[in-house]
Design a protein around this motif. Structure first.
Motif, PDB file in Angstrom:
ATOM      1  N   UNK A  86       4.904  24.962 -26.701  1.00  0.00           N
ATOM      2  CA  UNK A  86       4.158  25.993 -25.799  1.00  0.00           C
ATOM      3  C   UNK A  86       4.699  26.002 -24.318  1.00  0.00           C
ATOM      4  N   UNK A  87       5.165  26.898 -23.833  1.00  0.00           N
ATOM      5  CA  UNK A  87       5.575  27.075 -22.504  1.00  0.00           C
ATOM      6  C   UNK A  87       4.626  28.151 -21.689  1.00  0.00           C
ATOM      7  N   UNK A  88       4.848  28.131 -20.374  1.00  0.00           N
ATOM      8  CA  UNK A  88       4.098  28.991 -19.443  1.00  0.00           C
ATOM      9  C   UNK A  88       5.018  29.076 -18.299  1.00  0.00           C
ATOM     10  N   UNK A  89       5.223  30.566 -18.073  1.00  0.00           N
ATOM     11  CA  UNK A  89       6.062  30.683 -16.994  1.00  0.00           C
ATOM     12  C   UNK A  89       6.015  32.211 -16.296  1.00  0.00           C
ATOM     13  N   UNK A  90       5.603  32.505 -15.490  1.00  0.00           N
ATOM     14  CA  UNK A  90       5.165  31.863 -14.194  1.00  0.00           C
ATOM     15  C   UNK A  90       4.066  30.982 -14.740  1.00  0.00           C
ATOM     16  N   UNK A  91       3.881  29.639 -14.049  1.00  0.00           N
ATOM     17  CA  UNK A  91       2.792  28.830 -14.881  1.00  0.00           C
ATOM     18  C   UNK A  91       1.646  28.738 -14.016  1.00  0.00           C
ATOM     19  N   UNK A  92       0.619  28.741 -14.891  1.00  0.00           N
ATOM     20  CA  UNK A  92      -0.537  28.791 -14.549  1.00  0.00           C
ATOM     21  C   UNK A  92      -0.993  27.255 -15.130  1.00  0.00           C
ATOM     22  N   UNK A  93      -1.467  25.951 -14.146  1.00  0.00           N
ATOM     23  CA  UNK A  93      -2.036  26.353 -12.686  1.00  0.00           C
ATOM     24  C   UNK A  93      -0.828  25.962 -11.722  1.00  0.00           C
ATOM     25  N   UNK A  94       0.041  25.660 -11.995  1.00  0.00           N
ATOM     26  CA  UNK A  94       1.022  25.113 -10.837  1.00  0.00           C
ATOM     27  C   UNK A  94       1.485  26.320 -10.025  1.00  0.00           C
ATOM     28  N   UNK A  95       2.054  27.540 -10.428  1.00  0.00           N
ATOM     29  CA  UNK A  95       2.775  28.324  -9.817  1.00  0.00           C
ATOM     30  C   UNK A  95       4.389  28.344  -9.955  1.00  0.00           C
ATOM     31  N   UNK A  96       4.772  26.963 -10.623  1.00  0.00           N
ATOM     32  CA  UNK A  96       6.167  27.068 -10.913  1.00  0.00           C
ATOM     33  C   UNK A  96       6.582  27.835 -11.827  1.00  0.00           C
ATOM     34  N   UNK A  97       8.002  28.222 -11.881  1.00  0.00           N
ATOM     35  CA  UNK A  97       8.530  28.979 -12.655  1.00  0.00           C
ATOM     36  C   UNK A  97       9.693  28.346 -13.543  1.00  0.00           C
ATOM     37  N   UNK A  98      10.289  28.954 -14.646  1.00  0.00           N
ATOM     38  CA  UNK A  98      11.151  28.143 -15.516  1.00  0.00           C
ATOM     39  C   UNK A  98      12.502  28.768 -14.947  1.00  0.00           C
ATOM     40  N   UNK A  99      13.646  28.128 -14.897  1.00  0.00           N
ATOM     41  CA  UNK A  99      14.902  28.840 -14.501  1.00  0.00           C
ATOM     42  C   UNK A  99      15.759  29.307 -15.669  1.00  0.00           C
ATOM     43  N   UNK A 100      16.940  29.882 -15.659  1.00  0.00           N
ATOM     44  CA  UNK A 100      17.852  30.240 -16.614  1.00  0.00           C
ATOM     45  C   UNK A 100      18.561  28.714 -17.310  1.00  0.00           C
ATOM     46  N   UNK A 141      16.485  26.010 -17.440  1.00  0.00           N
ATOM     47  CA  UNK A 141      15.335  25.554 -18.243  1.00  0.00           C
ATOM     48  C   UNK A 141      15.724  26.285 -19.695  1.00  0.00           C
ATOM     49  N   UNK A 142      15.727  27.598 -19.805  1.00  0.00           N
ATOM     50  CA  UNK A 142      15.941  28.100 -20.987  1.00  0.00           C
ATOM     51  C   UNK A 142      17.192  27.645 -21.802  1.00  0.00           C
ATOM     52  N   UNK A 143      18.277  27.386 -21.088  1.00  0.00           N
ATOM     53  CA  UNK A 143      19.319  26.978 -21.772  1.00  0.00           C
ATOM     54  C   UNK A 143      19.095  25.629 -22.492  1.00  0.00           C
ATOM     55  N   UNK A 144      18.441  24.578 -21.676  1.00  0.00           N
ATOM     56  CA  UNK A 144      17.970  23.359 -22.344  1.00  0.00           C
ATOM     57  C   UNK A 144      17.195  23.697 -23.382  1.00  0.00           C
ATOM     58  N   UNK A 145      16.352  24.471 -23.290  1.00  0.00           N
ATOM     59  CA  UNK A 145      14.962  24.750 -24.286  1.00  0.00           C
ATOM     60  C   UNK A 145      15.956  25.168 -25.750  1.00  0.00           C
ATOM     61  N   UNK A 146      16.771  26.303 -25.416  1.00  0.00           N
ATOM     62  CA  UNK A 146      17.724  26.535 -26.490  1.00  0.00           C
ATOM     63  C   UNK A 146      18.435  25.218 -27.286  1.00  0.00           C
ATOM     64  N   UNK A 147      19.197  24.417 -26.504  1.00  0.00           N
ATOM     65  CA  UNK A 147      19.735  23.504 -26.888  1.00  0.00           C
ATOM     66  C   UNK A 147      19.026  22.248 -27.726  1.00  0.00           C
ATOM     67  N   UNK A 148      17.671  22.312 -27.064  1.00  0.00           N
ATOM     68  CA  UNK A 148      17.155  21.272 -27.789  1.00  0.00           C
ATOM     69  C   UNK A 148      16.465  21.783 -28.997  1.00  0.00           C
ATOM     70  N   UNK A 149      16.112  22.949 -29.283  1.00  0.00           N
ATOM     71  CA  UNK A 149      15.540  23.496 -30.448  1.00  0.00           C
ATOM     72  C   UNK A 149      16.653  23.715 -31.357  1.00  0.00           C
ATOM     73  N   UNK A 150      17.859  24.233 -31.154  1.00  0.00           N
ATOM     74  CA  UNK A 150      18.943  24.438 -32.111  1.00  0.00           C
ATOM     75  C   UNK A 150      18.804  23.635 -33.271  1.00  0.00           C
ATOM     76  N   UNK A 151      19.074  24.318 -34.329  1.00  0.00           N
ATOM     77  CA  UNK A 151      18.888  23.405 -35.738  1.00  0.00           C
ATOM     78  C   UNK A 151      17.569  23.006 -36.186  1.00  0.00           C
TER      79      UNK A 151
END
Ligand code: PMP
Ligand code: GLN
Length: 385
Positions: free
Chosen positions: A168-182, A184-194
């Motif tokens: 589960x992701x949240x971006x822009x993030x509640x409660x911190x206000x942080x955002x995921x970057x491109x 981050x998305x590449x990393x997410x793609x890599x680790x979920x691949x397969x």
């Protein structure tokens, strides 16, 4: 009243009342300025209200189709395609929901089975874990690190097992206000691949991103799109949190399962508001204007409290600002949030409640989706501390 049966076997033994309700109630009782629960104190657009009025009077007051009003599904599909270059089929891949909360609950209920592991990044918005637990799932926590709440993808990778069903992701993030970057998305793609991991992406603040950053929706990443449910909220986008209307998008095979549960949870959502929003979405300024609107509020609030002893934690999205009070007191954040409300007349949310084991960094979350005057009064109080 007699209590029968005498012992109810709770499905959520650890759950109390949400912090948002607790703090809003306290703010009311102590007549404090309420920057705790996230909702605007200004009105939503008159144009939108008159559209709701129009459609109610036109007699659009009966059930809409299970998946939502076709006009609204079309408008959402067009909006996502324009913004994120992915075309979701309005009939098969989009569903209107009673707010993002119901979309999240329904997606988790539809997809998580007994014993499945679900990766939750902490601090985490409060409705994710109870839904996982009600389905017999096991939350696996990974803490977001540093002052700016970054995701450590190596750590996420380490907790993935053959039982991992969802992240589960949240971006822009509640409660911190942080955002995921491109990145981050590449990393997410890599680790979920397969893997068969489903990404549940909570993007209710998609239009509230600052400092020239672009919202990195999962919908921008074709490989992630195939495994993702993305949820949105009209309440956040159109300053109408009380309408409880949102939507979710997912590939057809996931959406089929989502709808099986959705029909037993709400079946269908508020019809006249769906008509109104379908029309209102035709003018993209109605949501693209949000970036500047909220950046101005955030900057104004930060500027007003410059002279205070609170330290601003930089953030790039959502309508929440974290303030560090470690120069003022050693109190626990839960205690200080109560004292701030009761003694100083300003309500906020302590950050430690967003962790399964309280992590207290002496930070409080303040909602700046407020009129200038409210922010000025709040800042005046904060500066006097
Ligand atoms: N996710 C996040 C991150 C939120 O802040 C909220 C609160 N709006 C929700 C989901 C729930 O949204 P809704 O009010 O549309 O149910
Ligand atoms: N999303 C809102 C917040 O974070 C609160 C919604 C609620 O009260 N559950 O403050």
């Amino acid at each position: 009243m007699a209590q029968f049966p005498n012992s109810i076997h709770s499905k959520l033994p650890k759950t109390g009342t949400t912090i948002f309700t607790v703090m809003s109630k306290m703010a009311h009782e102590y007549n404090a300025i309420n920057l705790s629960q996230g909702f605007p104190d200004f009105a939503c657009s008159k144009k939108l209200l008159s559209l709701v009025d129009k459609h109610m009077k036109l007699g659009h007051n009966q059930y809409s189709p299970l998946q939502g009003l076709p006009e609204l599904l079309e408008a959402i599909s067009d909006k996502i395609e324009t913004m994120y270059s992915t075309k979701y089929d309005p009939e098969k891949e989009i569903n209107i929901t009673a707010g993002a909360t119901q979309a999240i609950y329904t997606a988790i209920t539809a997809l998580v089975h007994e014993g499945d592991e679900v990766i939750v990044l902490e601090p985490a918005y409060d409705c994710y874990v109870p839904a996982v637990e009600l389905s017999g799932g096991i939350p696996i926590y990974v803490e977001m690190k540093g002052k700016n709440y970054k995701v450590d993808w190596d750590e996420v990778k380490k907790v993935i097992t053959h039982r991992t069903k969802m992240i589960i992701l949240c971006t822009p993030h509640n409660p911190s206000g942080s955002i995921l970057s491109a990145g981050d998305m590449e990393n997410l793609d890599k680790i979920t691949r397969g893997t068969d991991i489903v990404v549940l992406s909570d993007e209710v603040y998609e239009h509230i991103v600052f400092d020239g950053y672009e919202h990195q929706s999962v919908a921008r990443y074709p490989k992630l799109v195939d495994r993702s449910v993305i949820v949105y909220s009209f309440g956040k986008t159109f300053h109408a949190t009380g309408w409880k209307l949102g939507y979710c998008v997912a590939p057809e095979n996931i959406m089929k399962e989502f709808r099986k549960v959705h029909q037993w949870v709400v079946f269908t959502c508020n019809t006249p508001m769906q008509y109104a929003i379908a029309e209102y979405l035709q003018d993209e300024e109605n949501y693209l204007g949000l970036y500047d609107f909220y950046q101005e509020k955030r900057d104004y609030f930060i500027d007003l409290i410059k002279g205070s002893k609170f330290k601003v934690i930089p953030a790039s999205g959502s309508y929440f600002q974290l303030l560090d009070y470690s120069d003022i007191t050693d109190e626990k954040d839960t205690e200080y949030a109560i004292r701030l409300t009761q003694e100083f007349g300003i309500a906020s949310i302590p950050m430690s409640v967003f962790y399964h084991k309280p992590v207290d960094n002496q930070r409080l979350r303040f909602c700046f989706a407020k009129e200038k005057e409210t922010l000025e009064k709040a800042a005046d109080k904060l500066c006097k501390i």
